[in-house]
Design a protein around this motif. Structure first.
Motif, PDB file in Angstrom:
ATOM      1  N   TRP A  71       1.131  -0.993  -0.087  1.00 29.15           N
ATOM      2  CA  TRP A  71      -0.212  -0.123  -0.022  1.00 29.15           C
ATOM      3  C   TRP A  71       0.880   1.069   0.080  1.00 29.15           C
ATOM      4  N   LEU A  72       0.816   1.882  -1.003  1.00 28.97           N
ATOM      5  CA  LEU A  72       2.059   2.835  -1.389  1.00 28.97           C
ATOM      6  C   LEU A  72       1.626   4.112  -1.861  1.00 28.97           C
ATOM      7  N   VAL A  90      -1.002  -1.337  -4.426  1.00 27.49           N
ATOM      8  CA  VAL A  90      -2.317  -0.129  -4.603  1.00 27.49           C
ATOM      9  C   VAL A  90      -1.493   1.337  -4.284  1.00 27.49           C
ATOM     10  N   VAL A  91      -1.361   2.050  -5.496  1.00 28.53           N
ATOM     11  CA  VAL A  91      -0.439   3.061  -5.277  1.00 28.53           C
ATOM     12  C   VAL A  91      -1.447   4.376  -5.242  1.00 28.53           C
ATOM     13  N   VAL A  92      -1.349   5.124  -4.414  1.00 29.23           N
ATOM     14  CA  VAL A  92      -1.906   6.431  -4.358  1.00 29.23           C
ATOM     15  C   VAL A  92      -1.047   7.486  -4.790  1.00 29.23           C
ATOM     16  N   GLU A  93      -1.309   7.782  -6.140  1.00 34.76           N
ATOM     17  CA  GLU A  93      -0.133   8.488  -6.873  1.00 34.76           C
ATOM     18  C   GLU A  93      -0.541   9.923  -6.704  1.00 34.76           C
ATOM     19  N   GLU A 148      -1.803   8.743   3.284  1.00 36.34           N
ATOM     20  CA  GLU A 148      -2.099   8.310   4.477  1.00 36.34           C
ATOM     21  C   GLU A 148      -3.607   8.103   4.696  1.00 36.34           C
ATOM     22  N   ASP A 149      -4.180   9.363   4.541  1.00 34.14           N
ATOM     23  CA  ASP A 149      -5.550   9.244   4.582  1.00 34.14           C
ATOM     24  C   ASP A 149      -6.407   8.148   3.535  1.00 34.14           C
ATOM     25  N   ILE A 150      -5.752   8.036   2.479  1.00 32.62           N
ATOM     26  CA  ILE A 150      -6.595   6.964   1.476  1.00 32.62           C
ATOM     27  C   ILE A 150      -6.198   5.623   1.949  1.00 32.62           C
ATOM     28  N   HIS A 151      -5.099   5.265   2.439  1.00 31.27           N
ATOM     29  CA  HIS A 151      -4.388   3.899   2.942  1.00 31.27           C
ATOM     30  C   HIS A 151      -5.742   3.413   4.077  1.00 31.27           C
TER      31      HIS A 151
END
Length: 212
Positions: free
Chosen positions: A158-159, A174-177, A187-190
């Protein structure tokens, strides 16, 4: 200049406007999530449950807090939702939570081994590892992921940002780009990803065991 810099420059003097702009930015990031990758995470985690394997979770700083949250949710939140009637639970262990072990490893060896050495004790064939990192480049996470894959374990990343080194070491990521340095939205999206998955786990285990 990253997106948060722009939001503050445009809205920062007005707390309400800044709050709305930040929330709107999170909405944009959520709309870009790779839900196929999240489904693949779910598949691996369900496989661990059915085979009585352990799901290890690691992270630093804010991601360490998220790791603890996940460890609680995957285990106890699922059990609580099913009123403890579920036959097989998710065995989740956040390796961030034993400060005596972490400080011993850091003092006697190196901080880069705080997760690696714990995995060397606890790992069994078929186990899964969730590595949480905005940058994807934290040495202690990278070393743990390398060793875990060498043992045949499954690494889930989770990146954030561009995924970093962990993206290449992950079986599924899963990458929050976001631009590098934007830690808070990642960190919110994780945490939201955690709640998506744990909610699915709750209903799925209830359905599997005939509770629904």
């Amino acid at each position: 200049m990253n997106n948060l810099d722009k939001i503050y420059q445009e809205k920062g003097l007005n707390g309400e406007a800044f709050s709305k702009a930040y929330a709107d930015y999170l909405t944009t990031l959520l709309s870009q999530l790779d839900h196929k990758a999240i489904a693949e995470c779910i598949r691996h985690l369900e496989e661990a449950r059915l085979n009585d394997n352990t799901i290890f979770i690691i992270g630093n700083g804010g991601s360490a807090s998220t790791a603890s949250h996940i460890g609680n949710d995957f285990g106890l939140a699922v059990l609580k939702k099913t009123n403890k009637k579920v036959n097989k639970s998710y065995r989740a262990l956040a390796l961030t939570d034993n400060i005596s072990v972490i400080s011993a490893i850091g003092n006697d060896s190196t901080f880069n081994n705080i997760f690696l050495d714990q995995l060397k004790v606890h790992y069994r064939a078929g186990d899964k590892l969730i590595a949480i990192s905005a940058s994807g480049n934290s040495p202690n996470l990278v070393e743990a992921a390398k060793w875990f894959r060498e043992q045949g374990g499954t690494v889930i990343g989770w990146l954030g940002f561009d995924g970093g080194k962990l993206k290449e070491l992950s079986d599924v990521s899963v990458v929050v780009e976001t631009p590098k340095g934007e830690y808070a939205p990642v960190e919110d999206i994780h945490l939201i990803i955690n709640h998506i998955i744990v909610t699915w786990m709750q209903y799925h285990t209830m359905n599997q065991d005939g509770i629904l």
